[in-house]
Design a protein around this motif. Sequence first.
Motif, PDB file in Angstrom:
ATOM      1  N   VAL A 117       0.806  -4.483   4.952  1.00 46.07           N
ATOM      2  CA  VAL A 117       0.845  -3.738   6.212  1.00 46.07           C
ATOM      3  C   VAL A 117       2.161  -3.972   6.947  1.00 46.07           C
ATOM      4  CG1 VAL A 117      -0.311  -3.416   8.432  1.00 46.07           C
ATOM      5  CG2 VAL A 117      -1.669  -3.799   6.378  1.00 46.07           C
ATOM      6  N   ALA A 118       2.759  -5.146   6.801  1.00 40.10           N
ATOM      7  CA  ALA A 118       4.053  -5.406   7.434  1.00 40.10           C
ATOM      8  C   ALA A 118       5.096  -4.411   6.941  1.00 40.10           C
ATOM      9  CB  ALA A 118       4.507  -6.841   7.152  1.00 40.10           C
ATOM     10  N   GLY A 119       5.089  -4.123   5.649  1.00 42.28           N
ATOM     11  CA  GLY A 119       6.009  -3.135   5.106  1.00 42.28           C
ATOM     12  C   GLY A 119       5.714  -1.739   5.627  1.00 42.28           C
ATOM     13  N   MET A 120       4.436  -1.410   5.792  1.00 39.72           N
ATOM     14  CA  MET A 120       4.051  -0.121   6.357  1.00 39.72           C
ATOM     15  C   MET A 120       4.562   0.010   7.785  1.00 39.72           C
ATOM     16  SD  MET A 120       0.129  -0.193   4.926  1.00 39.72           S
ATOM     17  CE  MET A 120      -0.377   1.313   5.719  1.00 39.72           C
ATOM     18  N   ALA A 121       4.421  -1.062   8.572  1.00 40.26           N
ATOM     19  CA  ALA A 121       4.885  -1.043   9.962  1.00 40.26           C
ATOM     20  C   ALA A 121       6.404  -0.882  10.030  1.00 40.26           C
ATOM     21  CB  ALA A 121       4.457  -2.333  10.669  1.00 40.26           C
ATOM     22  N   ALA A 122       7.127  -1.567   9.149  1.00 37.99           N
ATOM     23  CA  ALA A 122       8.589  -1.468   9.154  1.00 37.99           C
ATOM     24  C   ALA A 122       9.053  -0.066   8.775  1.00 37.99           C
ATOM     25  CB  ALA A 122       9.186  -2.505   8.194  1.00 37.99           C
ATOM     26  N   ARG A 123       8.379   0.570   7.804  1.00 36.84           N
ATOM     27  CA  ARG A 123       8.724   1.941   7.416  1.00 36.84           C
ATOM     28  C   ARG A 123       8.472   2.913   8.564  1.00 36.84           C
ATOM     29  NH1 ARG A 123       6.625   0.176   2.603  1.00 36.84           N
ATOM     30  NH2 ARG A 123       7.966   0.358   0.782  1.00 36.84           N
ATOM     31  N   ASN A 138      18.913   1.756   9.050  1.00 35.62           N
ATOM     32  CA  ASN A 138      19.044   0.296   9.014  1.00 35.62           C
ATOM     33  C   ASN A 138      17.653  -0.314   8.902  1.00 35.62           C
ATOM     34  OD1 ASN A 138      19.408  -2.439   9.454  1.00 35.62           O
ATOM     35  ND2 ASN A 138      20.799  -2.199  11.178  1.00 35.62           N
ATOM     36  N   PRO A 139      17.054  -0.331   7.707  1.00 32.09           N
ATOM     37  CA  PRO A 139      15.696  -0.862   7.551  1.00 32.09           C
ATOM     38  C   PRO A 139      15.564  -2.307   7.994  1.00 32.09           C
ATOM     39  CG  PRO A 139      16.396   0.337   5.586  1.00 32.09           C
ATOM     40  CD  PRO A 139      17.609   0.172   6.432  1.00 32.09           C
ATOM     41  N   GLN A 140      16.642  -3.091   7.866  1.00 30.36           N
ATOM     42  CA  GLN A 140      16.545  -4.515   8.198  1.00 30.36           C
ATOM     43  C   GLN A 140      16.229  -4.736   9.676  1.00 30.36           C
ATOM     44  OE1 GLN A 140      19.086  -3.246   6.188  1.00 30.36           O
ATOM     45  NE2 GLN A 140      17.910  -3.918   4.409  1.00 30.36           N
ATOM     46  N   ALA A 141      16.702  -3.849  10.561  1.00 30.49           N
ATOM     47  CA  ALA A 141      16.386  -3.980  11.983  1.00 30.49           C
ATOM     48  C   ALA A 141      14.886  -3.857  12.208  1.00 30.49           C
ATOM     49  CB  ALA A 141      17.146  -2.931  12.792  1.00 30.49           C
ATOM     50  N   SER A 142      14.249  -2.914  11.511  1.00 32.07           N
ATOM     51  CA  SER A 142      12.802  -2.742  11.645  1.00 32.07           C
ATOM     52  C   SER A 142      12.043  -3.911  11.034  1.00 32.07           C
ATOM     53  CB  SER A 142      12.372  -1.426  10.978  1.00 32.07           C
ATOM     54  OG  SER A 142      12.969  -0.320  11.615  1.00 32.07           O
ATOM     55  N   ILE A 143      12.583  -4.477   9.962  1.00 27.33           N
ATOM     56  CA  ILE A 143      11.947  -5.644   9.344  1.00 27.33           C
ATOM     57  C   ILE A 143      11.956  -6.827  10.313  1.00 27.33           C
ATOM     58  CG2 ILE A 143      12.183  -7.359   7.496  1.00 27.33           C
ATOM     59  CD1 ILE A 143      13.260  -5.031   5.742  1.00 27.33           C
ATOM     60  N   VAL A 144      13.082  -7.038  11.008  1.00 29.15           N
ATOM     61  CA  VAL A 144      13.147  -8.115  12.000  1.00 29.15           C
ATOM     62  C   VAL A 144      12.165  -7.847  13.136  1.00 29.15           C
ATOM     63  CG1 VAL A 144      14.634  -9.286  13.692  1.00 29.15           C
ATOM     64  CG2 VAL A 144      15.526  -8.711  11.426  1.00 29.15           C
ATOM     65  N   PRO A 157       0.822  -1.210   0.000  1.00 32.51           N
ATOM     66  CA  PRO A 157       0.000   0.000   0.000  1.00 32.51           C
ATOM     67  C   PRO A 157       0.854   1.257   0.000  1.00 32.51           C
ATOM     68  CG  PRO A 157      -0.796  -1.604   1.601  1.00 32.51           C
ATOM     69  CD  PRO A 157       0.494  -2.101   1.084  1.00 32.51           C
ATOM     70  N   LYS A 158       0.362   2.306  -0.649  1.00 37.07           N
ATOM     71  CA  LYS A 158       1.108   3.552  -0.734  1.00 37.07           C
ATOM     72  C   LYS A 158       1.214   4.190   0.631  1.00 37.07           C
ATOM     73  CE  LYS A 158       1.181   7.955  -3.218  1.00 37.07           C
ATOM     74  NZ  LYS A 158       0.470   8.798  -4.187  1.00 37.07           N
ATOM     75  N   GLN A 159       2.411   4.761   0.938  1.00 35.13           N
ATOM     76  CA  GLN A 159       2.658   5.354   2.239  1.00 35.13           C
ATOM     77  C   GLN A 159       3.052   6.808   2.122  1.00 35.13           C
ATOM     78  OE1 GLN A 159       3.003   4.451   5.851  1.00 35.13           O
ATOM     79  NE2 GLN A 159       1.210   3.660   4.823  1.00 35.13           N
ATOM     80  N   GLU A 160       2.589   7.606   3.106  1.00 36.93           N
ATOM     81  CA  GLU A 160       3.062   8.974   3.156  1.00 36.93           C
ATOM     82  C   GLU A 160       4.523   9.011   3.578  1.00 36.93           C
ATOM     83  OE1 GLU A 160       0.406   7.826   4.641  1.00 36.93           O
ATOM     84  OE2 GLU A 160      -1.278   8.764   3.636  1.00 36.93           O
ATOM     85  N   THR A 161       4.925   8.093   4.475  1.00 36.44           N
ATOM     86  CA  THR A 161       6.313   8.046   4.920  1.00 36.44           C
ATOM     87  C   THR A 161       7.186   7.568   3.779  1.00 36.44           C
ATOM     88  OG1 THR A 161       5.530   7.445   7.119  1.00 36.44           O
ATOM     89  CG2 THR A 161       7.874   7.122   6.658  1.00 36.44           C
ATOM     90  N   PRO A 162       8.181   8.333   3.339  1.00 39.60           N
ATOM     91  CA  PRO A 162       9.004   7.906   2.201  1.00 39.60           C
ATOM     92  C   PRO A 162       9.829   6.686   2.529  1.00 39.60           C
ATOM     93  CG  PRO A 162       9.963   9.830   3.257  1.00 39.60           C
ATOM     94  CD  PRO A 162       8.628   9.618   3.894  1.00 39.60           C
ATOM     95  N   ALA A 163      10.015   5.832   1.537  1.00 43.80           N
ATOM     96  CA  ALA A 163      10.841   4.638   1.725  1.00 43.80           C
ATOM     97  C   ALA A 163      12.307   5.052   1.799  1.00 43.80           C
ATOM     98  CB  ALA A 163      10.632   3.668   0.570  1.00 43.80           C
ATOM     99  N   HIS A 164      13.037   4.489   2.749  1.00 42.79           N
ATOM    100  CA  HIS A 164      14.461   4.768   2.830  1.00 42.79           C
ATOM    101  C   HIS A 164      15.180   3.935   1.779  1.00 42.79           C
ATOM    102  CE1 HIS A 164      13.691   6.966   6.462  1.00 42.79           C
ATOM    103  NE2 HIS A 164      13.109   5.923   6.999  1.00 42.79           N
ATOM    104  N   PRO A 165      16.194   4.476   1.129  1.00 42.04           N
ATOM    105  CA  PRO A 165      16.908   3.691   0.115  1.00 42.04           C
ATOM    106  C   PRO A 165      17.579   2.492   0.736  1.00 42.04           C
ATOM    107  CG  PRO A 165      18.124   5.687   0.664  1.00 42.04           C
ATOM    108  CD  PRO A 165      16.785   5.806   1.317  1.00 42.04           C
ATOM    109  N   VAL A 183      17.907  -7.394   2.136  1.00 38.98           N
ATOM    110  CA  VAL A 183      16.470  -7.639   2.157  1.00 38.98           C
ATOM    111  C   VAL A 183      15.720  -6.313   2.175  1.00 38.98           C
ATOM    112  CG1 VAL A 183      14.586  -8.546   3.564  1.00 38.98           C
ATOM    113  CG2 VAL A 183      16.682  -9.872   3.281  1.00 38.98           C
ATOM    114  N   GLY A 184      14.706  -6.190   1.325  1.00 34.99           N
ATOM    115  CA  GLY A 184      13.896  -4.969   1.270  1.00 34.99           C
ATOM    116  C   GLY A 184      12.604  -5.114   2.039  1.00 34.99           C
ATOM    117  N   TYR A 185      11.854  -4.034   2.117  1.00 34.50           N
ATOM    118  CA  TYR A 185      10.616  -4.025   2.882  1.00 34.50           C
ATOM    119  C   TYR A 185       9.633  -5.069   2.373  1.00 34.50           C
ATOM    120  CZ  TYR A 185      12.025   0.440   4.915  1.00 34.50           C
ATOM    121  OH  TYR A 185      12.681   1.427   5.604  1.00 34.50           O
TER     122      TYR A 185
END
Length: 480
Positions: A71-77, A87-93, A51-59, A65-67
């Motif tokens: 909704v899991a991707g939204m929560a990680a962002r 460090n996006p991977q920490a939020s993904i874990v 789903p589209k997010q207002e919060t920009p994706a970090h490069p 591993v990417g987002y």
Amino acid sequence: MSGDRVTAGSLGHIASAFGLDFHGERKKRFEAKKAERQQRSVVVANSASTPKQETPAHPMPRELVGYPPGVAGMAARWLEAGNTVNNPQASIVSVLGFAAGVCGRTAYNDGAKEDGLNLYLCLIAPSAAGKEWMWGGCSRLIQQADLEEQEREIFGPRPASGQVLSELLQRAPSTIVPLGEMGKWLQRVFGRNANGAEVALQAEILTLYNKSARGASWCGQATKGNVPQMIRSPSMTIMGESTPSTMWDSLSGESAASGFLSRFVLIEAGIGEDRYQTRMETIPHQVQDSLDQMRGMWTTENAERRPVQWSKEARRKDRENFDAWAETKSGGDDLIRLVVSRMRQNAPRIAAVLALWDNPGRPVVAADHVQWAWDVTTMSCARILSAFRTGEVVSEHQSDNVQRLLEYCIERVGIGGMIERKAIQSGIKRRIVYQGASHTPALREAISEAVESGLIQDVPEDQKPSGTLGRVYMVVRPAS
């Protein structure tokens, strides 16, 4: 961005990831695409259905591993903004570990095995790369789900023995075990000098991986009087972190042969840039809705379990990946078979966790959930195999293997005698790491090291004894 995804839904991808060459042309095409991808900053990007997010994706750093989709991707962002380092991977874990820990006992995959959803996760990243945020992010999700009073039970202490682990699960049958500096912990628990309590803990960790299935039960070491306490479908999720060097130094052939490595999903992160701290954005309402529903799924009681359904497209995508995995596993060497053996369980568990984030009340696994899960597990196994093959993982018993090999050769033919390679393989295989098969990485390494060290040497064709087949070695001298 979906065109940049690395998909595991073909034999060519999985075989190439594990260093196999079943189809030359397919491998060439894969390598060409890989070279093209390396020019981009993102290798594993978000699914097109995120789903589209207002919060920009970090490069994303390349080849990480990417987002996840949905909704899991939204929560990680949303969580990522709280880390002091990019460090996006920490939020993904955090996102995977939270849902697996909270819902792992009340939900199960709707399949023949009715497998539970607990996960063994480990984040690999350099020092000062924001690894610890995976626990901070998980705590933030616990707060947002209004589970703060239960946080002490959801986040269990690091167990020091099988007895402590049993008592922990008696109190909280669905729990998350944090393992900081996991590499150092592994060196102690899985080392040769591990004491009896640590050996028992090792055995329980291996056993509990499969005990969250519907209808499963586990009897730990905790007792009430003299009666062992039975726990119905315990769900233990592990969230570990380690630096690369410490992690690889802690591993050996024994950790692969025991089945320990195959149970873990390793997610690697790079060196992220420091981030100026600002307030986190308002939590997306889709994420909050899911957390509100998940709150009622964590329980210490034997509650009614809900199945995670699978769509037809998800089943089809999972079967494609399974067939590729099965062919890769059957065509690989012993190390490949050992490392990838649990991919068929880890990938569906991750896919189900993503489905829970999308709709905890009536979770349905979609095709993009499945593909992302197989991507992550493929990258994990490929990284482990790479660590073994590049020498990052060196078995502490490798020199012992050379000694055993020399002792066997001298026992058979003596100094100056000649022995066929196949005779070594059939006679020594039970004394070498990765027992039970003749063509093993450890045995090949031991023979190569013995030749390079001048302990044995190849016999030229014209000097081989009559009737011998294949390679023949002469024993030159004993190991010092």
